[in-house]
Design an enzyme around this catalytic site. Sequence first.
Site, short mmCIF file in Angstrom:
data_model
loop_
_atom_site.label_atom_id
_atom_site.label_comp_id
_atom_site.label_asym_id
_atom_site.label_seq_id
_atom_site.Cartn_x
_atom_site.Cartn_y
_atom_site.Cartn_z
N GLU A 24 0.73 -0.89 -0.15
CA GLU A 24 0.00 0.25 -0.01
C GLU A 24 0.82 0.91 0.11
O GLU A 24 0.36 2.25 0.91
CB GLU A 24 -1.22 0.15 1.04
N GLU A 132 -6.43 -10.25 -0.81
CA GLU A 132 -7.79 -9.60 0.60
C GLU A 132 -8.61 -9.50 -0.48
O GLU A 132 -9.77 -8.81 -0.12
CB GLU A 132 -6.86 -8.28 0.44
#
Length: 499
Positions: A24, A132
């Site tokens: 991220e 995810e």
Amino acid sequence: MRKHIHTVMNHYKGKVKEWDVVNEPISDDDSSILRTDSPWYQAIGEDYVKMAFIYAHEADPEAKLFINDYNIVAPGKRERFYNFIKGLLEEGVPIHGIGIQGHWQLDWPTYEDIRYALDLFSSLGLEIQITELDISVYSWNDSAVYSEPPIELLEKQAERYKKLFDIFKEYSNVITKVTLWGVADDDTWLDNFPVSNRKNWPLLFDVNHRPKESFWRIVAEPVLSNIETDTGSFLKPFDRGTLTHILRVADGTESAKIKPVANDRSVTVNVENAEKSGDYYIIPVDGEAPQVKITVSGYGKTNTYELYIHQEKPGMVARWEFDEGEGDFTADSTNYAGKANINSLSWVDGVKGKALKFDGEEGHYIDLGLGDLNLFGDRDFTVSFWVKPEQVNRTGVVLWYGQPSGLDSLLWRISIMPGGAVYFHIQSKIDIEECKGSQFVTTDTGLVSSDEWSHVVCVRKGDVLQIYVNGNLEKEEAFGYTVDLGGFNSPLLAGKDQG
């Protein structure tokens, strides 16, 4: 940074083949490429991403190294991510794959944006993984709160999962893996994000770890979504993967009405042994068991659901009589026939129909059930069988029903004890402080012998356990409490549970 990366990767070298090296890093703000709130960015600057991959490759040159981020299929962040990775690759930075986080909703992102991102990222020549993955039943700014998941949203979620996996299959030449952010709805981060303490149901298995409709759509298995009825009630909540279902109706009921429901438009449903009336099918209760068969076809496969209709007798949920059998096949007094796990026993001609040849040793018994799918709740029941052990000098379990023995087990079992005594045991989760959760009774010795057939009947009536041998009540005891076998609420089915 280098010390940390080398320490961790050397510890798992040869065991971990893929690493999420930088997670991220891309900013949600269009005015910048990288997130400036990262401690690594604040300490090193924008080169921290490049350095992390270089150090990781030093530590394990054989490992595949990934960069993973969220919302990178959305326009804007998608292009910033692509240009950043492209620049690193042009510098020779050892990046081997991209992780596209799938924290998505029922209506976002669009399928077009997902395909566009897959086309764009695959042009870099890297592996792509969907990571995810979970699908919230709420949209991002949704203020709704549900105590239970609305059926229409679960159906929409199932269709969403199916279409996503159809896309993933289209891109199977570049997508090497799909992982989900959790297993079942009882444990999901979305219960507290973006709204704290709001229940969500984003995964493939429900809060009881049963596969949801979404699961069956992904694996392309033709299943029913539900079986509705306006007559009686089912013994347990409908489970799509369980092909045998029991409908309880009142004593004297002549017919029952059911409505098979299949929300998957890719499957067809056919009902046997029933007369159609509008959306429902009418089934004679006294018909041969199973009273109805429902076939569901699609995806090149067919599954057949069997529905057994049991008339409830006052105070008794089931009566089991071992009266027929051959090999590992059993038939009971409710006309249910099926397979049981028969360990080293054999069927022989008994006093009444078939009976069990039993050598009296531990480990040779009939295992009639599959754990918490098949017991009786807190209702009364009887178990009846004929037995003639070859020896009675050892403890030998004849019938076992439920889970392995332990403090959390739910089971009943019947044993022939040394000297020819009969032992009847019912157990739920043990309450050590209250000394509750287990009930058992044992007769005197000399009641069962190796010389002749003995008829044993074990009875549970509320908090009372009884043992009859050859028609005589040999043992009875009241415990002052009833063992709660909650969840064990289907009648005994000779081990035939196809879920």
